[in-house]
Design a protein around this motif. Structure first.
Motif, mmCIF file in Angstrom:
data_model
loop_
_atom_site.group_PDB
_atom_site.id
_atom_site.type_symbol
_atom_site.label_atom_id
_atom_site.label_comp_id
_atom_site.label_asym_id
_atom_site.label_seq_id
_atom_site.Cartn_x
_atom_site.Cartn_y
_atom_site.Cartn_z
ATOM 1 N N GLU A 35 35.388 -8.963 -3.659
ATOM 2 C CA GLU A 35 34.942 -9.882 -4.958
ATOM 3 C C GLU A 35 34.251 -11.291 -5.350
ATOM 4 O O GLU A 35 33.441 -12.140 -6.198
ATOM 5 C CB GLU A 35 36.302 -10.325 -5.727
ATOM 6 N N LEU A 36 34.009 -12.022 -4.395
ATOM 7 C CA LEU A 36 34.401 -13.854 -4.177
ATOM 8 C C LEU A 36 32.386 -13.288 -3.751
ATOM 9 O O LEU A 36 31.853 -14.439 -3.901
ATOM 10 C CB LEU A 36 34.861 -14.165 -3.359
ATOM 11 N N SER A 38 30.079 -11.712 -3.781
ATOM 12 C CA SER A 38 29.132 -10.843 -4.505
ATOM 13 C C SER A 38 28.846 -11.590 -6.077
ATOM 14 O O SER A 38 27.378 -11.880 -5.933
ATOM 15 C CB SER A 38 29.267 -9.669 -6.107
ATOM 16 N N GLU A 39 29.916 -12.225 -6.492
ATOM 17 C CA GLU A 39 29.877 -13.174 -7.755
ATOM 18 C C GLU A 39 29.083 -14.835 -7.104
ATOM 19 O O GLU A 39 28.097 -15.295 -7.759
ATOM 20 C CB GLU A 39 31.072 -14.394 -7.694
ATOM 21 N N GLU A 40 29.702 -15.032 -5.746
ATOM 22 C CA GLU A 40 28.876 -16.513 -5.933
ATOM 23 C C GLU A 40 27.284 -15.998 -4.343
ATOM 24 O O GLU A 40 26.218 -17.158 -4.797
ATOM 25 C CB GLU A 40 29.300 -16.554 -4.128
ATOM 26 N N GLY A 42 25.291 -13.611 -6.226
ATOM 27 C CA GLY A 42 24.246 -12.547 -6.635
ATOM 28 C C GLY A 42 24.068 -11.653 -6.145
ATOM 29 O O GLY A 42 22.701 -10.737 -6.326
ATOM 30 N N ASP A 44 25.227 -7.680 -4.005
ATOM 31 C CA ASP A 44 26.028 -6.297 -4.164
ATOM 32 C C ASP A 44 26.064 -5.954 -2.638
ATOM 33 O O ASP A 44 26.837 -4.766 -2.009
ATOM 34 C CB ASP A 44 25.218 -4.880 -4.819
ATOM 35 N N HIS A 119 39.918 -17.888 -2.453
ATOM 36 C CA HIS A 119 39.846 -17.535 -4.309
ATOM 37 C C HIS A 119 39.859 -19.165 -4.718
ATOM 38 O O HIS A 119 39.810 -19.423 -3.910
ATOM 39 C CB HIS A 119 41.391 -17.409 -4.661
ATOM 40 N N SER A 154 24.599 -19.997 0.126
ATOM 41 C CA SER A 154 24.217 -19.422 -1.486
ATOM 42 C C SER A 154 22.604 -20.003 -1.330
ATOM 43 O O SER A 154 21.784 -21.111 -1.192
ATOM 44 C CB SER A 154 24.521 -20.059 -2.945
#
Length: 255
Positions: A35-36, A38-40, A42, A44, A119, A154
């Motif tokens: 969850e964290l 993949s969001e941070e 970008g 999969d 989180h 990132s």
């Protein structure tokens, strides 16, 4: 009830920690990581199971979990791979990204920290301090001399932020030459990054590593799967500053 009153009345968080190899708890950690991350980043993450960040190292690691006891929500996790377990894996995870030959010339026991995430709603001093407090206790009990791990940054902006952070850390926190490692996939250089005078925004988790006494072992590696740059950092456990070790060893496991 107005917003100010509601904020005052909100129950205090009570965080608990656990070190586990239980498959169900590992799966919860893998779900939070996916969850964290993949969001941070970008990405999969190249995952084989949708919604889970899982790899072959997980089953051989001790997983440190931080849970909000009031809600039961898993809010932070990291994993530790002890050197003794690498015989089942052929090496540490970071050996796929870096040539670590210089490290093995030093006597002592190594362990690897990985997949650390917190989180967003819990990214504060209390949560991170609790995570490191439990980790410090683990390292002492396991008689670990050196802790290594990949600190990720990132690459969403194409690498500008990653190079600025890497350059800043290399200037202030570089190891001695005998501990240098070499990336197997070098991060493309962006020479103009050093001309930028804006303050360097180092991620909170990496700042925590440095406060603990960690050092950067050389140039960053490019990880295309996670779409990030990785720095190999190392902590000499026996050289933790006294003020940190005393704080960690006596801290209550709640926040």
């Amino acid at each position: 009830m107005n917003a100010q009153t509601a904020a005052i009345a909100r129950p205090a968080r009570r965080l608990t920690t656990l070190i586990s190899r239980d498959p169900a708890q590992i799966k919860a950690a893998q779900r939070l990581r996916y969850e964290l991350f993949s969001e941070e980043y970008g990405s999969d993450l190249g995952t084989e199971t949708p919604g889970l960040d899982a790899d072959r190292f997980d089953q051989y690691c001790d997983h440190l979990l931080v849970t909000d006891a009031r809600t039961g929500q898993l809010v932070a996790t990291t994993r530790v791979l002890h050197q003794d377990s690498t015989r089942y894996l052929g090496g540490f995870y970071s050996e796929g990204e870096f040539d670590l030959a210089n490290l093995w010339k030093h006597p002592g026991t190594f362990a690897e920290l990985g997949r650390t995430c917190v989180h967003p709603e819990y990214r504060n001093g209390a949560t991170i301090s609790l995570l490191w407090a439990r980790l410090a206790e683990y390292l002492v009990i396991a008689k670990v001399d050196y802790l290594i791990g990949c600190a990720s940054i990132s690459m969403a902006d194409g690498g500008l932020k990653a190079w600025r952070i890497a350059s800043h850390l290399q200037q202030s926190y570089l190891t001695e030459v005998s501990y240098r490692v070499f990336p197997r996939r070098e991060l493309p250089h962006l020479t103009h990054t050093l001309q930028n005078d804006r303050p360097v925004d180092v991620p909170a988790l990496i700042r925590a590593y440095m406060r603990l006494g960690a050092r950067v072992c050389g140039e960053p590696c490019w990880d295309p799967e996670f779409r990030c740059a990785d720095l190999l950092v190392m902590l000499e456990v026996g050289q933790l500053a006294d003020r940190y070790s005393r704080h960690f060893m006596r801290q209550e496991r709640q926040g």
